[in-house]
Design a protein around this motif. Structure first.
Motif, mmCIF file in Angstrom:
data_model
loop_
_atom_site.group_PDB
_atom_site.id
_atom_site.type_symbol
_atom_site.label_atom_id
_atom_site.label_comp_id
_atom_site.label_asym_id
_atom_site.label_seq_id
_atom_site.Cartn_x
_atom_site.Cartn_y
_atom_site.Cartn_z
ATOM 1 N N PHE A 23 0.820 -1.209 0.000
ATOM 2 C CA PHE A 23 0.000 0.000 0.000
ATOM 3 C C PHE A 23 0.856 1.262 0.000
ATOM 4 O O PHE A 23 0.447 2.294 -0.511
ATOM 5 N N THR A 24 2.052 1.166 0.576
ATOM 6 C CA THR A 24 2.980 2.302 0.497
ATOM 7 C C THR A 24 3.411 2.524 -0.951
ATOM 8 O O THR A 24 3.470 3.668 -1.431
ATOM 9 N N LEU A 25 3.696 1.430 -1.652
ATOM 10 C CA LEU A 25 4.057 1.539 -3.067
ATOM 11 C C LEU A 25 2.900 2.091 -3.882
ATOM 12 O O LEU A 25 3.087 2.930 -4.764
ATOM 13 N N MET A 26 1.679 1.636 -3.577
ATOM 14 C CA MET A 26 0.511 2.136 -4.298
ATOM 15 C C MET A 26 0.303 3.617 -4.038
ATOM 16 O O MET A 26 -0.008 4.386 -4.955
ATOM 17 N N ARG A 27 0.477 4.033 -2.784
ATOM 18 C CA ARG A 27 0.243 5.435 -2.422
ATOM 19 C C ARG A 27 1.089 6.371 -3.280
ATOM 20 O O ARG A 27 0.595 7.380 -3.801
ATOM 21 N N TYR A 28 2.366 6.049 -3.419
ATOM 22 C CA TYR A 28 3.256 6.927 -4.164
ATOM 23 C C TYR A 28 3.259 6.600 -5.658
ATOM 24 O O TYR A 28 3.551 7.473 -6.486
ATOM 25 N N GLY A 29 2.927 5.360 -6.002
ATOM 26 C CA GLY A 29 2.825 5.003 -7.414
ATOM 27 C C GLY A 29 1.674 5.715 -8.093
ATOM 28 O O GLY A 29 1.772 6.121 -9.266
ATOM 29 N N ILE A 30 0.580 5.913 -7.369
ATOM 30 C CA ILE A 30 -0.581 6.595 -7.927
ATOM 31 C C ILE A 30 -0.287 8.064 -8.219
ATOM 32 O O ILE A 30 -0.896 8.669 -9.104
ATOM 33 N N THR A 31 0.659 8.646 -7.494
ATOM 34 C CA THR A 31 0.990 10.065 -7.708
ATOM 35 C C THR A 31 1.881 10.283 -8.932
ATOM 36 O O THR A 31 1.964 11.406 -9.434
ATOM 37 N N LEU A 32 2.534 9.237 -9.424
ATOM 38 C CA LEU A 32 3.461 9.396 -10.546
ATOM 39 C C LEU A 32 2.808 9.963 -11.806
ATOM 40 O O LEU A 32 3.381 10.855 -12.440
ATOM 41 N N PRO A 33 1.611 9.468 -12.225
ATOM 42 C CA PRO A 33 0.988 10.070 -13.415
ATOM 43 C C PRO A 33 0.759 11.564 -13.261
ATOM 44 O O PRO A 33 0.937 12.325 -14.224
ATOM 45 N N GLY A 34 0.369 12.004 -12.061
ATOM 46 C CA GLY A 34 0.165 13.430 -11.833
ATOM 47 C C GLY A 34 1.459 14.218 -11.960
ATOM 48 O O GLY A 34 1.486 15.300 -12.556
ATOM 49 N N LEU A 35 2.545 13.691 -11.420
ATOM 50 C CA LEU A 35 3.836 14.365 -11.527
ATOM 51 C C LEU A 35 4.297 14.446 -12.981
ATOM 52 O O LEU A 35 4.805 15.482 -13.428
ATOM 53 N N LEU A 36 4.129 13.355 -13.718
ATOM 54 C CA LEU A 36 4.523 13.342 -15.132
ATOM 55 C C LEU A 36 3.700 14.339 -15.932
ATOM 56 O O LEU A 36 4.217 15.024 -16.819
#
Length: 236
Positions: A47-60
């Motif tokens: 869930f930690t990986l998911m939390r920050y993985g979900i933010t990657l599209p927004g950053l890109l």
């Protein structure tokens, strides 16, 4: 041939975006730990990986389309103002490290994800994806409360109160309230009104009652009344 490949790739990109958004919506409901960890024993580190993985599209997206992102921020300026107030809450908190940690781990990732959804997903599709997410979470919660009560029902502080996939009965009641509103909107829009449209709405409304959350019960009724009133006003 090249045009055909481009069309396929575009469809694949859209499908991947929708899957990413669905995963994000599921994650932010807070229901995934019960399904994956409590039921199937999936490590909580996921869930930690998911939390920050979900933010990657927004950053890109911020890096690739800054003008488009700026337009979205200006369009939703009131929502960002409310979020700014939330980020400043540590100033009057009795324990400042707690809200600061929440801002870093919850508020900022959620804001980036929301910005991505607003920029990339059409509004009607946002409603459809949210509806699909809430229907799945709510009906699965009812299943857990009925057939897996050792997980889906409170046993200590509020014995007998339903909580479904959530940690607290109020979260469960809030989810039932939102889902009841979604079912009610679909019921009003449906040309053929029958048991298939009414039964799911009655299930989630009844689940809100069983949760023991009076706030959820009252809000679900107010929500339906407001939707109905807005529909009448627009029709006139």
């Amino acid at each position: 041939m090249i045009q055909s490949l481009l069309r396929i790739n575009q469809k694949q990109i859209i499908a991947a975006e929708y899957i990413t958004v669905l995963a994000g919506f599921l994650f932010y409901t807070g229901a995934l730990p019960t399904i994956l960890t409590d039921t199937f024993g999936v490590p909580s580190q996921l869930f930690t990986l998911m939390r920050y993985g979900i933010t990657l599209p927004g950053l890109l997206l911020i890096l690739l389309q800054p003008k488009h992102i700026l337009q979205q921020i200006i369009h939703g300026k009131y929502a960002w103002f409310i979020m700014l107030l939330g980020m400043l809450c540590f100033l009057w908190s009795s324990n400042p490290p707690i809200p600061l940690g929440t801002i870093r781990s919850e508020l900022l990732p959620m804001a980036l994800f929301s910005l991505y959804v607003a920029a990339r997903i059409p509004l009607k599709m946002q409603f459809n994806l949210i509806g699909l997410t809430m229907k799945f979470v709510s009906l699965t919660s009812v299943f857990y409360a009925l057939f897996l009560p050792h997980i889906g029902v409170h046993h200590e502080k509020w014995p007998g109160a339903w909580k479904g996939l959530f940690e607290h009965k109020n979260q469960f009641g809030g989810a039932m309230t939102l889902t009841t509103g979604i079912f009610f909107i679909e019921f009003l829009k449906s040309k053929e009104k029958g048991p298939a449209q009414i039964l799911p709405m009655l299930i989630t409304l009844s689940a809100a009652v069983v949760s023991g959350s009076m706030g959820a019960l009252i809000l679900s009724q107010v929500f339906c009344i407001l939707i109905f009133a807005i529909t009448l006003i627009r029709w006139r």
